[in-house]
Each structure stands twice: as structure tokens, then as C-alpha cells.
Design an enzyme around this catalytic site. Sequence first.
Site, short mmCIF file in Angstrom:
data_model
loop_
_atom_site.label_atom_id
_atom_site.label_comp_id
_atom_site.label_asym_id
_atom_site.label_seq_id
_atom_site.Cartn_x
_atom_site.Cartn_y
_atom_site.Cartn_z
CE LYS A 64 -1.65 -4.00 3.20
NZ LYS A 64 -1.93 -5.24 2.67
CB SER A 75 -0.77 0.00 1.20
OG SER A 75 -1.43 1.33 1.40
CE1 TYR A 89 -4.27 -2.23 4.97
CE2 TYR A 89 -3.52 -0.21 4.35
CZ TYR A 89 -3.96 -1.43 4.07
OH TYR A 89 -4.20 -1.80 2.88
#
Length: 263
Positions: free
Chosen positions: A171, A154, A167
Amino acid sequence: MAARNSGAAQDGGAAPDSGKVALVTGASRGIGYGIAEALVARGDRVCITGRNEDALKEAVERLGTDRAIGVAGKAHDEAHQAEAVERTMEAFGRVDHLVNNAGTNPVFGPIAELDLNVARKVFETNVLSALGFAQRTWAAWQKEHGGTIVNIASLAGLGASPFIGAYGMSKAAMVNLTLQLAHEMSPGVRVNAIAPAVVKTKFAAALYEGREAEVAGHYPMGRLGTPEDIGGAAAFLTSDASAWITGQTLVVDGGILLNAGVG
């Protein structure tokens, strides 16, 4: 829902069988489904995974039951990882491509207040599951026969990500996992990552819902991403057209990083 074969070419004919097989995790909808659809369209057969058995069954029907199977389960569950790889081998006899797309982002807020148990869940689902699937596809087929792995990272993993820090950290780990696997599995297996910006999916809806035009206005391309955008990138990275590319993270962001300059 009637089954259809997304491998059909634009002229209505069926796409020729490529002879290749892909395992795509987290693919009952969103980015994962977009990737599976792109691979089926070029003639691959696919095994897709997801937590919801009904949603998975519907996705298989849309892809075409002659080209796809589904295995329901949680990505971080090692028994599920083993079953998915075994079922793929039983159904198709090989697993050339692995796409690690399954992911979670259950928390929104400052990382200074992050519940560490939530952080563990994020890393188990987003990172350790990818490693587990890679280990199993390597042992089952790729070590002897070669292939590709594509990890869905991401843009959040390439810089600070306010309010989705866990998150973003996971990533960033996916990007490094890509480097490690690419180094260890070469030359037979090429390993790359894709780092999308905001893609219009249910998973990312909180980032744009109710203000899509405003969010899209920040992108030089003038729109948010779609699952098809990421599907095209994954199809490239799992094809012979990318035969001399490994250990790379392909940013697919509609140009949003162009806005990082001063002025």
C-alpha cells in the site's frame, strides 16, 4: 435476487445519467461495491470486476443491469485487465474513471519470517494490477479524453503495520504509484489515492471480529469505517469538485491518526 437501480434518488426517481463511465476493480462486495454504488447513485455507468462470477452477477443486479456490467477474473491477470477495459469500451464507449480497489492480504505475521513468494503475490495483486489497469485505461480512453484514477491504498501504507507488513509495503507502493501516475498523466488525468483505516468488510474482519466495540473505541469518531464512507470519498475524487486535486492521498480514518501524539 431482484434487480434494483441504486442510482435512484431519495425521492424514488432515477438518477440522471451523468454520461460518465467508471471501471472499479474488486467490486463484488466491500469497499469496491460501496464505491460502485456511490458512482451509480450519481448517474455513472460502471464496470465492476471480481474473482467470483456468481458474486459479481449478484452485485450487478443490485446496482442495476441498466447501469452496470461485470467482468470476472483475477486482477493481476493481464488478459483479464485487457478484457475488462475492452468490455467497458464495448458496452459504454468510454472509461472516464478507474478505481483500483482489488487487493489481497493472505498472510499475518512478522515480516522477518515472510515467505517471499507470498510477498510477490501481494505485490502482483495490489500494485502491479493497478499499474496494468492504469496503463490500459490510459491507452483506451484517458490519454485522449482525460479522466481520473483513484487508487485504494491504506493507513497501513503510511506507517509501520505490525503483522500485516507485506500488505503495508504494497500500500505504500500504491501511494508512490499514485504520485508517479499523477505526474506523468497530468494535466488530462488526475490521479489520487484513498488511505482508509479499518473498514467493516469481510476482507478486514480479522482486525475487528469479536472485539468491534474495543477496536472502535480507539477511534475519535467512535466507530469503524463503512464501504459507504470510502464510496463518498471516491465519488468526490472522481468529480469536478476535486478538479484541482491530483497526486494526493486522502486519509479516511475516523480520526485514528489523531491518537499518534505523545501523551
